[in-house]
Each structure stands twice: as structure tokens, then as C-alpha cells.
Design a protein around this motif. Structure first.
Motif, PDB file in Angstrom:
ATOM      1  N   TYR A 133     -72.807  50.375 -16.571  1.00 53.64           N
ATOM      2  CA  TYR A 133     -71.879  49.526 -17.324  1.00 53.64           C
ATOM      3  C   TYR A 133     -71.501  50.176 -18.647  1.00 53.64           C
ATOM      4  CZ  TYR A 133     -71.798  45.257 -14.488  1.00 53.64           C
ATOM      5  OH  TYR A 133     -71.572  44.331 -13.498  1.00 53.64           O
ATOM      6  N   LEU A 134     -72.480  50.816 -19.301  1.00 47.10           N
ATOM      7  CA  LEU A 134     -72.208  51.474 -20.575  1.00 47.10           C
ATOM      8  C   LEU A 134     -71.163  52.573 -20.405  1.00 47.10           C
ATOM      9  CD1 LEU A 134     -72.871  51.877 -23.585  1.00 47.10           C
ATOM     10  CD2 LEU A 134     -74.735  53.392 -22.878  1.00 47.10           C
ATOM     11  N   PHE A 135     -71.339  53.419 -19.378  1.00 38.95           N
ATOM     12  CA  PHE A 135     -70.368  54.484 -19.132  1.00 38.95           C
ATOM     13  C   PHE A 135     -69.011  53.912 -18.728  1.00 38.95           C
ATOM     14  CE2 PHE A 135     -74.256  57.157 -17.785  1.00 38.95           C
ATOM     15  CZ  PHE A 135     -74.483  57.513 -19.107  1.00 38.95           C
ATOM     16  N   SER A 136     -69.030  52.797 -17.985  1.00 38.70           N
ATOM     17  CA  SER A 136     -67.780  52.172 -17.549  1.00 38.70           C
ATOM     18  C   SER A 136     -67.036  51.508 -18.704  1.00 38.70           C
ATOM     19  CB  SER A 136     -68.057  51.127 -16.464  1.00 38.70           C
ATOM     20  OG  SER A 136     -68.673  51.711 -15.335  1.00 38.70           O
ATOM     21  N   SER A 137     -67.726  51.296 -19.823  1.00 37.78           N
ATOM     22  CA  SER A 137     -67.107  50.634 -20.973  1.00 37.78           C
ATOM     23  C   SER A 137     -66.197  51.548 -21.771  1.00 37.78           C
ATOM     24  CB  SER A 137     -68.195  50.071 -21.908  1.00 37.78           C
ATOM     25  OG  SER A 137     -69.002  49.134 -21.241  1.00 37.78           O
ATOM     26  N   PHE A 138     -66.297  52.853 -21.531  1.00 33.61           N
ATOM     27  CA  PHE A 138     -65.488  53.797 -22.300  1.00 33.61           C
ATOM     28  C   PHE A 138     -64.075  53.889 -21.710  1.00 33.61           C
ATOM     29  CE2 PHE A 138     -69.790  54.979 -23.395  1.00 33.61           C
ATOM     30  CZ  PHE A 138     -69.701  55.309 -24.749  1.00 33.61           C
ATOM     31  N   ARG A 139     -63.416  52.740 -21.647  1.00 36.05           N
ATOM     32  CA  ARG A 139     -62.056  52.672 -21.137  1.00 36.05           C
ATOM     33  C   ARG A 139     -61.258  51.705 -21.998  1.00 36.05           C
ATOM     34  NH1 ARG A 139     -62.813  52.122 -14.542  1.00 36.05           N
ATOM     35  NH2 ARG A 139     -64.402  53.747 -14.301  1.00 36.05           N
ATOM     36  N   ALA A 140     -59.971  51.946 -22.065  1.00 40.88           N
ATOM     37  CA  ALA A 140     -59.122  51.054 -22.867  1.00 40.88           C
ATOM     38  C   ALA A 140     -59.115  49.650 -22.278  1.00 40.88           C
ATOM     39  CB  ALA A 140     -57.707  51.615 -22.944  1.00 40.88           C
ATOM     40  N   LYS A 141     -59.126  49.571 -20.938  1.00 38.80           N
ATOM     41  CA  LYS A 141     -59.158  48.284 -20.245  1.00 38.80           C
ATOM     42  C   LYS A 141     -60.426  48.217 -19.407  1.00 38.80           C
ATOM     43  CE  LYS A 141     -56.300  45.182 -17.443  1.00 38.80           C
ATOM     44  NZ  LYS A 141     -55.033  45.038 -16.684  1.00 38.80           N
ATOM     45  N   LEU A 142     -61.297  47.283 -19.714  1.00 38.90           N
ATOM     46  CA  LEU A 142     -62.582  47.199 -19.025  1.00 38.90           C
ATOM     47  C   LEU A 142     -62.369  46.961 -17.535  1.00 38.90           C
ATOM     48  CD1 LEU A 142     -64.572  45.014 -21.588  1.00 38.90           C
ATOM     49  CD2 LEU A 142     -64.795  47.479 -21.196  1.00 38.90           C
ATOM     50  N   PRO A 143     -63.081  47.683 -16.671  1.00 42.90           N
ATOM     51  CA  PRO A 143     -62.827  47.582 -15.223  1.00 42.90           C
ATOM     52  C   PRO A 143     -63.171  46.234 -14.631  1.00 42.90           C
ATOM     53  CG  PRO A 143     -64.771  48.930 -15.667  1.00 42.90           C
ATOM     54  CD  PRO A 143     -64.126  48.675 -16.991  1.00 42.90           C
ATOM     55  N   TRP A 144     -64.030  45.450 -15.315  1.00 44.74           N
ATOM     56  CA  TRP A 144     -64.385  44.135 -14.780  1.00 44.74           C
ATOM     57  C   TRP A 144     -63.488  43.025 -15.341  1.00 44.74           C
ATOM     58  CZ3 TRP A 144     -67.974  47.092 -17.642  1.00 44.74           C
ATOM     59  CH2 TRP A 144     -68.116  46.719 -18.980  1.00 44.74           C
ATOM     60  N   SER A 145     -62.383  43.404 -15.969  1.00 46.90           N
ATOM     61  CA  SER A 145     -61.474  42.400 -16.536  1.00 46.90           C
ATOM     62  C   SER A 145     -60.275  42.111 -15.642  1.00 46.90           C
ATOM     63  CB  SER A 145     -60.984  42.860 -17.912  1.00 46.90           C
ATOM     64  OG  SER A 145     -60.209  44.046 -17.801  1.00 46.90           O
ATOM     65  N   HIS A 146     -60.176  42.813 -14.507  1.00 40.65           N
ATOM     66  CA  HIS A 146     -59.026  42.620 -13.624  1.00 40.65           C
ATOM     67  C   HIS A 146     -59.416  42.976 -12.193  1.00 40.65           C
ATOM     68  CE1 HIS A 146     -58.371  47.012 -13.370  1.00 40.65           C
ATOM     69  NE2 HIS A 146     -58.738  47.018 -14.646  1.00 40.65           N
ATOM     70  N   CYS A 147     -58.502  42.741 -11.273  1.00 43.92           N
ATOM     71  CA  CYS A 147     -58.761  42.955  -9.847  1.00 43.92           C
ATOM     72  C   CYS A 147     -57.975  44.123  -9.268  1.00 43.92           C
ATOM     73  CB  CYS A 147     -58.421  41.685  -9.054  1.00 43.92           C
ATOM     74  SG  CYS A 147     -59.507  40.279  -9.370  1.00 43.92           S
ATOM     75  N   ASN A 148     -57.501  45.028 -10.104  1.00 39.19           N
ATOM     76  CA  ASN A 148     -56.640  46.116  -9.627  1.00 39.19           C
ATOM     77  C   ASN A 148     -57.373  47.445  -9.503  1.00 39.19           C
ATOM     78  OD1 ASN A 148     -54.343  44.460  -9.490  1.00 39.19           O
ATOM     79  ND2 ASN A 148     -53.959  44.723 -11.685  1.00 39.19           N
ATOM     80  N   ASN A 149     -58.668  47.398  -9.208  1.00 37.14           N
ATOM     81  CA  ASN A 149     -59.439  48.614  -8.991  1.00 37.14           C
ATOM     82  C   ASN A 149     -59.500  48.928  -7.497  1.00 37.14           C
ATOM     83  OD1 ASN A 149     -60.537  48.942 -11.848  1.00 37.14           O
ATOM     84  ND2 ASN A 149     -61.248  46.879 -11.339  1.00 37.14           N
ATOM     85  N   THR A 150     -59.754  50.171  -7.178  1.00 31.05           N
ATOM     86  CA  THR A 150     -59.786  50.596  -5.779  1.00 31.05           C
ATOM     87  C   THR A 150     -60.895  49.922  -4.986  1.00 31.05           C
ATOM     88  OG1 THR A 150     -61.172  52.495  -6.400  1.00 31.05           O
ATOM     89  CG2 THR A 150     -58.784  52.848  -6.288  1.00 31.05           C
ATOM     90  N   TYR A 151     -61.985  49.554  -5.662  1.00 36.80           N
ATOM     91  CA  TYR A 151     -63.125  48.975  -4.960  1.00 36.80           C
ATOM     92  C   TYR A 151     -63.046  47.454  -4.826  1.00 36.80           C
ATOM     93  CZ  TYR A 151     -64.262  48.477  -9.888  1.00 36.80           C
ATOM     94  OH  TYR A 151     -64.187  48.206 -11.223  1.00 36.80           O
ATOM     95  N   ASN A 152     -62.106  46.805  -5.498  1.00 39.42           N
ATOM     96  CA  ASN A 152     -62.050  45.347  -5.462  1.00 39.42           C
ATOM     97  C   ASN A 152     -61.851  44.834  -4.042  1.00 39.42           C
ATOM     98  OD1 ASN A 152     -60.560  45.334  -8.661  1.00 39.42           O
ATOM     99  ND2 ASN A 152     -62.433  44.236  -8.155  1.00 39.42           N
ATOM    100  N   SER A 153     -62.562  43.765  -3.714  1.00 40.48           N
ATOM    101  CA  SER A 153     -62.456  43.147  -2.398  1.00 40.48           C
ATOM    102  C   SER A 153     -61.297  42.158  -2.382  1.00 40.48           C
ATOM    103  CB  SER A 153     -63.760  42.420  -2.063  1.00 40.48           C
ATOM    104  OG  SER A 153     -63.928  41.288  -2.910  1.00 40.48           O
TER     105      SER A 153
END
Length: 543
Positions: A133-153
């Protein structure tokens, strides 16, 4: 059976209890502060953040503090005093300490080491999640804030507070407008921006796509591609289940390794190794940062959380119960830490200091937890009962959801997961140190002959623990994790603690232990502590 040596009570100051220091040199803490910080870091861990708030709330909230206060005063503090006294007097880890006090119950000491080893194999997995989670936080838009990631179900569904819009993943990470649907709240039976799942699963609804103005009539039967609207996931939940765990169907379906988590677990063990590779000489320095830094972050979080809308609704009823969190009795870590003390160290002052700081920290953590939950309750229009959860669900699903709503969410996310990293490492140091100390006490001559250096022993233990922890980072690892967490950390430890107390307080004798404390510190434990050792603590644990 001989319950301890007859000359224990007559040991003079030159022999310092069991050991003649000239014949059996042992490392010492560089200062008393290092020992206290190590104990505080061990006592204040991830359980303060995830396990106790859930148990306190579900067990009656503020009313839960009454039985827990009794357990803290009658069991927690007296037994912490007992374990520190045993470790400091025997100068040994839990196995050798119990063998010298009461050989018949040596198995109880062995059991605590086995449990600590099992715990350290899966506890570091939590640290690996925090690193992920710490490494994933180094983004302008947090990956857990939306559903547009490749892994989202396809179960992932996000809401926009300004519009009654649900963003649904197609499972391919496409950011195109086709992934977005705007639903009329009357048509979908939405209340307060949330889907009425019963209605959606059984009714016909008109769904207007965001990409054009055409209306499409959909019948949501069991074969329909939009049936997942009846069972939505928040982006934070979907990130944890799919992005982090890639969870399988069950414990009998481990599937492949999650190589990102394997790498994070490897990094976590590197951090542990270089923190304890020189025993208390290195870990004593590390705890100055890992034990103190989380308090800085907690205070910052406290100020921020209390200013969130709805925060007070979750705080004042439940935070008081958080004060009575566990202080880690029965795992052998306190005995191991105390074995590196100066022989005439004041045990009672250390016990009261650690217990008091732990209690104050529990209050602080409790306020933060329930202020956050109160805000989520306010924002989502739900009761706290529907939000509060146990274990990973609270830390890795509920908290990230709250972080999304804060100003500068990326910064808050980095600070929060770095705090979790520090909290986890302190407890991990303690559990690994139990194993290292016990091996050194039992096989010191063999280790010196074959491994030559203490650092190599630590390396062997860390590598073995890493390998044993790998099943936890498969796609079905979360099920394995939960099994060990329940049976090792919850059920077994109660039995081991009971037999440890019986061995020390009844077979060796609370009176003899009190005289040992008098020999070490010049002060006899009060009648209250002796009463708890003799009767109250064993009986309460048994009940």
C-alpha cells in the motif's frame, strides 16, 4: 520432580540469580530507555488499530471497559510484572527460564516459542501488505479511489457525491466512457446514493449510458452481465481483494504466488534482519524511531480526524474501551527482553511505565479509529455497525476509504501506511527475538562452533521464517492467514498463559518469586501483586 533449585532463594548478589556473569556473559540494553521503548513497541502494535476496536464495539462499546478494566488490573499488569521478573532473574528466554524455575513445565516455555515463530511467519505478511500500500501511494491518484484499474472486477462500483453516478468496471481497466453508467435513483431503488440490492436483483430498470443518450431496457436476471449491481464492492475493497490479494475461491485453491507480495515480504524480512542482527545492540537503537514516530503520526491523524464531519458520533461512546488493550502476555517476548536487563533494574517502575503508556496509546488509537468510522458513517448514511470490521478489513479497506476523502490523500496515505509499518516492525522484532534468544540459550556452544557469529543465526531464522510465510502470499493465502491468526494468536495463547502462570506462581511459588524481586530490586512486591499471582490471575484465566 524437582521444582527449581533449592539454592535459588539463597543466591547472593555476586552470583546475580542463576548466572555468574563472569562465566556466562550476556548482552545488555545500552540504556533503560531502550528496554522501555522496546516493550512499548511490542505492546503497542497493529492490534491497537484493528482488532481491539472491533471487539470493544461488538462487545458493548463503553460497557465493555468494565470487564476489561478488571482483566487489565488483575491479570495484565500483575502478569507483566511476573514475566519481567522471571526474565530478569533467570537471564534466559522463556524455555530455559521455565526449565530453571519448574522443569516439569518446560513445555509451556517451548510452546510460547513455537507460537511466536508461527506468528512471526504470518505477522510479517501484514507488514508486506503495508509496504504494498505504501508503494502504491506514490501516485497522483490513489489506485483504491476508483474502479478504472486493470485488475478491478465487475463487482467494483464507485459513487460520485455530486451526481448519482455509479462507475462500474468492465474488468479490463478501460477508462472510456463506456465504463460509466448514470442511473436514475428512482429507477434503481437507490436510497442515499446506495443501491437497494433486493430491488436491483429482481426488477427491470432503464439504464442510460454516459456515452450517449439512448435508453436501454435491461432485465437483471441471473444471466445478465449487470447482475453484479446487486452485490457491489467499493473501490477500496476491490483493491484489497483483487489488486493486492487476487483472492481465490478458498483455502483449497491456493493457485499462483502473488509475486508483488513475495517481493514486499522479502523487503519486510530485510528490514527485520538489519534491525535485530546484533540483538539488543541494534534493535535498541531502531526502537527510538519505530516506537516514537507512530505517535507523531497518530497525533496528526487525531487532529485531522476530529475535524471531519460526523467524527464525534463515533468517538465518545467507544474510545474509552480502547484503553484496555492487550500488553502481550504469554508470547515470551517480555521474558526475553527482560533477560537482557541489568540484574538490579527496577521492575515495578518499568511495568507501570509500559502499562500506562500503552493505555494512553490505546485511548489515542481508539479516538482515531472511531472518529474515522463516525465520518464514514456520516458520509455514507450508514450505521457504524455496518462499517466497523475486524482485522485486515478495518486497516486495508475502511481506512483507505477514509483517506480518499482527506485533503492531499496521497500524503495522508503515505503517512498512514508508514505508521503501520513502524507499528508492525516493533512487534515483529519482539517475536523474532524470542526465537533467537531461546536458540542462543539452548544451543549457544553449538552456534558458536558452527555458525561462528550471531548475525548468521539471525539470518537463518529470518530466511526460514520467510519461506514458511510464503503460503500466505499465494492467491489463497488470506485463508491460510486467517486460520493461523485464529488458532495461534487467539486460542492457543490462553492455554499457554495458564500453564505459565501455574508453573511460576504455584509450582515455583509466588512467595519465592517475591523474594527474588526483593533480592534484585531491594523491594518486596506488594500484597496486591502477590494475591494476584497466587489466586486472582490463575482463576480468571481459567474461567
Amino acid at each position: 520432580v524437582t521444582y527449581g533449585s533449592d539454592d535459588l532463594d539463597d543466591a547472593d548478589d555476586t552470583s546475580d540469580g542463576f548466572d555468574d556473569e563472569s562465566r556466562h556473559p550476556r548482552q545488555k540494553w545500552s540504556s533503560k530507555m531502550e528496554f522501555i521503548l522496546a516493550c512499548i513497541g511490542y505492546a503497542v502494535g497493529l492490534g491497537n488499530v484493528w482488532r481491539f476496536p472491533y471487539l470493544a464495539y461488538k462487545s458493548g462499546g463503553g460497557a465493555f471497559m468494565v470487564p476489561y478494566l478488571v482483566m487489565l488490573l488483575v491479570c495484565g499488569v500483575p502478569l507483566m510484572y511476573m514475566e519481567l521478573a522471571v526474565g530478569q532473574y533467570t537471564r534466559r528466554g522463556p524455555i530455559q527460564a521455565l526449565e530453571r524455575l519448574c522443569p516439569f513445565f518446560k513445555g509451556a516455555g517451548f510452546g510460547t516459542v513455537v507460537i511466536s515463530f508461527l506468528l512471526c511467519t504470518y505477522y510479517n505478511v501484514i507488514i508486506a501488505w503495508a509496504l504494498f500500500y505504501l508503494f502504491s501511494s506514490f501516485r497522483a491518484k490513489l489506485p483504491w479511489s476508483h474502479c478504472n484499474n486493470t485488475y478491478n472486477s465487475i463487482w467494483c462500483m464507485d459513487t460520485n457525491e455530486d451526481e448519482e453516478k455509479f462507475v462500474v468496471s468492465d474488468g479490463e481497466g478501460d477508462d472510456a466512457a463506456a465504463d460509466e453508467y448514470t442511473y436514475n435513483s428512482t429507477q434503481l431503488g437507490i436510497e442515499s446514493r446506495y443501491v437497494n440490492c433486493t430491488s436491483v436483483a429482481t426488477s427491470n430498470w432503464t439504464i442510460q449510458t454516459n456515452g450517449n443518450d439512448s435508453s436501454i431496457l435491461k432485465n437483471l436476471d441471473e444471466n445478465d452481465s449487470l447482475r453484479h449491481l446487486a452485490y457491489p464492492r467499493t473501490p477500496t475493497e476491490d483493491f484489497f481483494l483483487e489488486g493486492v490479494l487476487k483472492i481465490s475461491t478458498g483455502v483449497d485453491d491456493p493457485q499462483a504466488m502473488r509475486w508483488e507480495l513475495v517481493l514486499a515480504l522479502f523487503v519486510a524480512w530485510i528490514l527485520v534482519y538489519f534491525s535485530i542482527w546484533k540483538s539488543v545492540k541494534s534493535s535498541g537503537k531502531v526502537v527510538y524511531f519505530t516506537a516514537l514516530f507512530p505517535y507523531v503520526i497518530m497525533v496528526v491523524f487525531l487532529v485531522s480526524c476530529l475535524n471531519l464531519p460526523g467524527a464525534k458520533a463515533g468517538v465518545w461512546i467507544n474510545a474509552a474501551s480502547q484503553i484496555f488493550n492487550s500488553i502481550g502476555i504469554g508470547f515470551g517476548s517480555l521474558i526475553a527482553f527482560a533477560s537482557y536487563n541489568q540484574y538490579h533494574n527496577s521492575i515495578l517502575k518499568d511495568t507501570l511505565t509500559v502499562a500506562t503508556v500503552n493505555a494512553m496509546t490505546s485511548v489515542l488509537a481508539g479516538v482515531i479509529v472511531f472518529a474515522t468510522l463516525g465520518n464514514l458513517s456520516y458520509e455514507q448514511g450508514k450505521c457504524i455497525d455496518d462499517i466497523v470490521s475486524d482485522g485486515p478489513g478495518l486497516v486495508f479497506v475502511v481506512y483507505p476509504q477514509a483517506l480518499n476523502k482527506m485533503p492531499l490523500p496521497t500524503l495522508w496515505a503515505m503517512l498512514f501506511f508508514f505508521m503501520l509499518l513502524c507499528l508492525g516492525l516493533d512487534s515483529q522484532f519482539a517475536m523474532v527475538e524470542v526465537v533467537i534468544t531461546s536458540l542462543t540459550d539452548a544451543y549457544g556452544a553449538w552456534i558458536k562452533k558452527w555458525l561462528k557469529k550471531h548475525e548468521l543465526l539471525v539470518l537463518v531464522v529470518c530466511c526460514l521464517s520467510f519461506l514458511c510465510g510464503l503460503p500466505n502470499v499465494t492467491e489463497g493465502g488470506i485463508y491460510y492467514f486467517q486460520l493461523i491468526d485464529h488458532y495461534a494468536a487467539s486460542v492457543s495463547i490462553m492455554y499457554l498463559t495458564f500453564f505459565e502462570v501455574i508453573a511460576v506462581c504455584w509450582f515455583y511459588g509466588a512467595g519465592r518469586l517475591a523474594r527474588n524481586c526483593l533480592e534484585m530490586t531491594g523491594h518486596l512486591p506488594s500484597l496486591y501483586f502477590q494475591f494476584c499471582w497466587w489466586f486472582a490471575s490463575p482463576l480468571l484465566i481459567a474461567v
